[in-house]
Every structure is written in C-alpha cells, then in structure tokens.
Motif scaffolding. Structure first.
Motif, PDB file in Angstrom:
ATOM      1  N   HIS A   1       0.828  -1.198   0.000  1.00 14.21           N
ATOM      2  CA  HIS A   1       0.000   0.000   0.000  1.00 14.21           C
ATOM      3  C   HIS A   1       0.865   1.253   0.000  1.00 14.21           C
ATOM      4  O   HIS A   1       2.047   1.228   0.369  1.00 14.21           O
ATOM      5  CB  HIS A   1      -0.958   0.013   1.194  1.00 14.21           C
TER       6      HIS A   1
ATOM      7  N   LYS B   1      -7.931 -10.997  -7.084  1.00 13.08           N
ATOM      8  CA  LYS B   1      -8.725  -9.855  -7.545  1.00 13.08           C
ATOM      9  C   LYS B   1      -7.815  -8.704  -7.993  1.00 13.08           C
ATOM     10  O   LYS B   1      -8.001  -8.134  -9.077  1.00 13.08           O
ATOM     11  CB  LYS B   1      -9.640  -9.389  -6.422  1.00 13.08           C
ATOM     12  N   LYS B   2      -6.823  -8.365  -7.157  1.00 18.86           N
ATOM     13  CA  LYS B   2      -5.924  -7.260  -7.512  1.00 18.86           C
ATOM     14  C   LYS B   2      -5.069  -7.611  -8.719  1.00 18.86           C
ATOM     15  O   LYS B   2      -4.729  -6.743  -9.527  1.00 18.86           O
ATOM     16  CB  LYS B   2      -5.050  -6.882  -6.321  1.00 18.86           C
TER      17      LYS B   2
ATOM     18  N   GLU C   1      -7.148  -6.941 -11.748  1.00 22.59           N
ATOM     19  CA  GLU C   1      -7.241  -5.499 -11.980  1.00 22.59           C
ATOM     20  C   GLU C   1      -5.938  -4.969 -12.585  1.00 22.59           C
ATOM     21  O   GLU C   1      -5.964  -4.132 -13.501  1.00 22.59           O
ATOM     22  CB  GLU C   1      -7.539  -4.780 -10.664  1.00 22.59           C
ATOM     23  N   ALA C   2      -4.812  -5.448 -12.079  1.00 26.84           N
ATOM     24  CA  ALA C   2      -3.523  -4.985 -12.598  1.00 26.84           C
ATOM     25  C   ALA C   2      -3.328  -5.406 -14.049  1.00 26.84           C
ATOM     26  O   ALA C   2      -2.878  -4.611 -14.890  1.00 26.84           O
ATOM     27  CB  ALA C   2      -2.391  -5.538 -11.735  1.00 26.84           C
TER      28      ALA C   2
ATOM     29  N   TRP D   1      -8.242 -11.912  -2.411  1.00 28.65           N
ATOM     30  CA  TRP D   1      -7.864 -10.511  -2.619  1.00 28.65           C
ATOM     31  C   TRP D   1      -6.717 -10.404  -3.622  1.00 28.65           C
ATOM     32  O   TRP D   1      -6.736  -9.576  -4.529  1.00 28.65           O
ATOM     33  CB  TRP D   1      -7.457  -9.871  -1.292  1.00 28.65           C
ATOM     34  N   LYS D   2      -5.700 -11.245  -3.448  1.00 31.32           N
ATOM     35  CA  LYS D   2      -4.545 -11.201  -4.352  1.00 31.32           C
ATOM     36  C   LYS D   2      -4.959 -11.489  -5.793  1.00 31.32           C
ATOM     37  O   LYS D   2      -4.496 -10.828  -6.731  1.00 31.32           O
ATOM     38  CB  LYS D   2      -3.486 -12.204  -3.885  1.00 31.32           C
TER      39      LYS D   2
ATOM     40  N   TYR E   1      -1.507  -0.065  -6.587  1.00 33.15           N
ATOM     41  CA  TYR E   1      -1.157  -0.682  -5.312  1.00 33.15           C
ATOM     42  C   TYR E   1      -2.027  -1.930  -5.087  1.00 33.15           C
ATOM     43  O   TYR E   1      -3.242  -1.826  -5.002  1.00 33.15           O
ATOM     44  CB  TYR E   1      -1.369   0.312  -4.171  1.00 33.15           C
ATOM     45  N   MET E   2      -1.378  -3.090  -4.979  1.00 31.43           N
ATOM     46  CA  MET E   2      -2.112  -4.325  -4.756  1.00 31.43           C
ATOM     47  C   MET E   2      -2.555  -4.480  -3.301  1.00 31.43           C
ATOM     48  O   MET E   2      -3.497  -5.220  -3.017  1.00 31.43           O
ATOM     49  CB  MET E   2      -1.253  -5.524  -5.174  1.00 31.43           C
ATOM     50  N   ASP E   3      -1.873  -3.814  -2.379  1.00 28.88           N
ATOM     51  CA  ASP E   3      -2.266  -3.791  -0.964  1.00 28.88           C
ATOM     52  C   ASP E   3      -2.326  -5.197  -0.358  1.00 28.88           C
ATOM     53  O   ASP E   3      -3.247  -5.527   0.400  1.00 28.88           O
ATOM     54  CB  ASP E   3      -3.623  -3.087  -0.818  1.00 28.88           C
ATOM     55  N   THR E   4      -1.311  -6.018  -0.655  1.00 27.01           N
ATOM     56  CA  THR E   4      -1.322  -7.394  -0.157  1.00 27.01           C
ATOM     57  C   THR E   4      -0.611  -7.562   1.174  1.00 27.01           C
ATOM     58  O   THR E   4      -0.538  -8.693   1.681  1.00 27.01           O
ATOM     59  CB  THR E   4      -0.693  -8.347  -1.196  1.00 27.01           C
TER      60      THR E   4
END
Length: 346
Positions: A36, A84-85, A88-89, A81-82, A70-73
C-alpha cells in the motif's frame, strides 16, 4: 484592432501551451506495488524510481506519464484478494499498454508478472526476495532472456552482524524470528546458509504463524541467545485466525525482549529495533528506474543481467540502545542514520 487580435491570439497560444497535457510521444510507465502507498518501503521505492527516471531526463508531465497501482497485499493477505488485484492490474496493463512495467516485491511477480512473460510489455522487477528463475520469467540471472529483468532484494545479513559485533562485541549466538510470509521464507533459508561465514551460531529459528508462537519463542530465547534477529512481523495471526497488526507484534517484542535486535530494513529500525545495515528501498527503486529508462530508450530487458544494488544504509536506534543499556561508539554514529525515538512506542 489587428495588433489587439494578434496579442490575444499570442496569449491564447501561450496559455494552451502552458496547460497542454504530456506530448503524444510521452512514455508510459506503470509502477506495480505489491503493498500500500503508506508503507515506508513503498514510499522509498517510489522515490528512487522517480529520481532515477528524472536523472535520465524522463520528466513526469513532460515526456513521461507515470501510473501507480497498489495491490495492498500486506494488509490483505487472503488468496481471493490477491487474485482480484492481479486481475485489476492485468486489465490496467492491457488498457494502458505501458512502455515499461516496474513491479515491486514478490506478490507482484507471483500474481502478475508471471502472466506477462513474452508479452509486448517490458518488465523491470525490484524488491524480489525469492529466486526469480522460480517465477519462470527469466532463464538465468546473467542472461534473463524474454522481456523481464530487474534487481534482487537481499538482506545484508553479514554486514548487519558485523555492525552488531561492533555494538555488542561478545555477541556470537543469535535467535531468528519472523512471520511465515512469502518475503521471510527465503530470507530464513539464506540466513541459515550464511551463519558460519558471519561467525555466529543460530540457537533458535522460527517462522511464526501465530502470535502465541511468536511470543513463546521470543521469551524462550532470552537465555539462549546474545541477539535477536527480527525479519518481518506483518503476517501473524491470533488464535481465531485474525491478523495481528504488525505494530502490535513489534510493540510486544520491544516491551518483552531484552536482547539487542538486528533488523534488515530502515523502517524496522525506525519502528524501534536496535540496528541494521539496511536494505535500501530507495536504492532498489533507483536501480529499477535506471533500468526502465534504458528500456524506454530502446534497449531490450534481456540485455541486462539481474543484479543486487551494492549500497545499504547503516541504521541505529539510539532510543532502543538507551533502553537496553547499550552505549553506541561515537565513531559508529558517523555516516549512520540515527533514530532518537521508537515509532511504535509513541
């Protein structure tokens, strides 16, 4: 009237020039961060990237368009979540079609860059703790091939132990504690391999999944070690499977540990650990930004060997030294980043 019309035409032209967007031939760079925006490591990496690009005359808003994702992992560690991000990336990369993707830390490599091998998008990775050949996007460190190159993040273990021995001359037994996240696992293996060369004995080593495991290990090691090596403390869970805030893990450690601590990052010493010859996020970003600039100028990623930045940053927390009753030699305080308080104890 003619002169007035010319005046207004000239002023309009100057106004439009001043407010025009980046030129059509502006280079596009995507920074893909595993974590993040507020994370200190991420801030340092981003700063290094920007300064390197500017050094090579790529100026944001002029001939460079810079986008950060920002993947925010670090705060969201579940697989869903990973994934999903990562989707998106990948969608953003396809839409943006950047001239270079700069991907920082291992989660970005595992979940995104591994899908970009031999695509039209050049990739520069940074902050990678695992062996990049294991991700399948480079053939070897010396001859990466494909469309990917970058720089490794390697803990400065032997340098940090040398610094420890300057501060605590009799230190020869170390205990090593970490969470069980993807950043820490390869570091644990490398520490075990380097212990003899660093002239220390590992009396205990733990990749803690739960906070109870972490606490038991730290307390047990108080009489079995001369120093505590603390790697990462960001993926620790309580007894019902909830993540414990990293600042809470470190706060408990600082309040209950009486051994001098060795960390591997500047932010960890700023948080409160005693010392480190730290991995520099800025140097990681600067190295990656320089490679990205060369690629934007037409060189192929496969022409660049995967290397490790040579410079670290010596860091000592004077407040922690005082609380442990350790005197820091005056000569060590020269050319050293000194912290006078412990951030997590404020």
């Amino acid at each position: 009237m003619i002169q007035k019309s010319l005046f207004f035409a000239l002023m309009t032209m100057l106004f439009l020039t001043a407010w025009a967007p980046a030129s059509a031939d502006s280079k596009r760079v995507l920074i893909l961060q595993s974590y993040h925006a507020e994370y200190p490591w991420v801030r340092d990496v981003n700063q290094g990237i920007r300064e390197a690009l500017e050094e090579e005359r790529f100026m944001e808003g002029e001939n460079l368009t810079l986008t950060t994702f920002y993947m925010d992992t670090k705060r969201h560690t579940d697989a869903a979540w990973k994934q999903k991000k990562a989707r998106e990336a990948l969608t953003l990369i396809d839409t943006l079609s950047p001239g270079v993707v700069i991907a920082s830390d291992d989660n970005a490599q595992r979940h995104v860059v591994s899908h970009l091998t031999d695509t039209p998008w050049p990739v520069v990775f940074t902050g990678v703790n695992a062996e990049p050949t294991g991700y399948g996007f480079v053939d070897s460190l010396t001859a990466p091939g494909h469309n990917v190159t970058g720089c490794l993040e390697r803990e400065r273990f032997k340098g940090s132990i040398r610094l420890l021995k300057r501060v605590v001359p009799g230190a020869s037994r170390i205990a090593v504690i970490s969470d069980d996240g993807p950043t820490s696992r390869p570091i644990l293996n490398r520490i075990k391999a380097q212990a003899d060369a660093a002239d220390v004995t590992i009396t205990g080593i733990m990749a803690a999944t739960t906070f109870d495991e972490w606490q038991r290990f730290v307390l047990e090691m108080q009489t079995q070690a001369d120093a505590l090596v603390v790697i990462t403390y960001h993926v620790v869970k309580n007894n019902i499977g909830e993540e414990v805030a990293p600042e809470d893990v470190l706060r408990w450690t600082l309040e209950n540990n009486r051994l001098p601590e060795v960390g591997f990052w500047k932010w960890a010493v700023e948080d409160g650990l005693l010392l480190s010859e730290a991995i520099s996020g800025f140097q990681q970003g600067y190295h990656a930004g320089t490679l990205a600039a060369f690629i934007l100028e037409g060189q192929a990623p496969g022409e660049f060997a995967v290397t490790t930045p040579r410079r670290g940053e010596r860091c000592i927390n004077l407040a922690r030294a005082k609380s442990l009753g350790i005197a820091i030699p005056a000569d060590l305080q020269t050319f050293t980043t000194l912290f006078t308080d412990q951030r997590v104890l404020k």
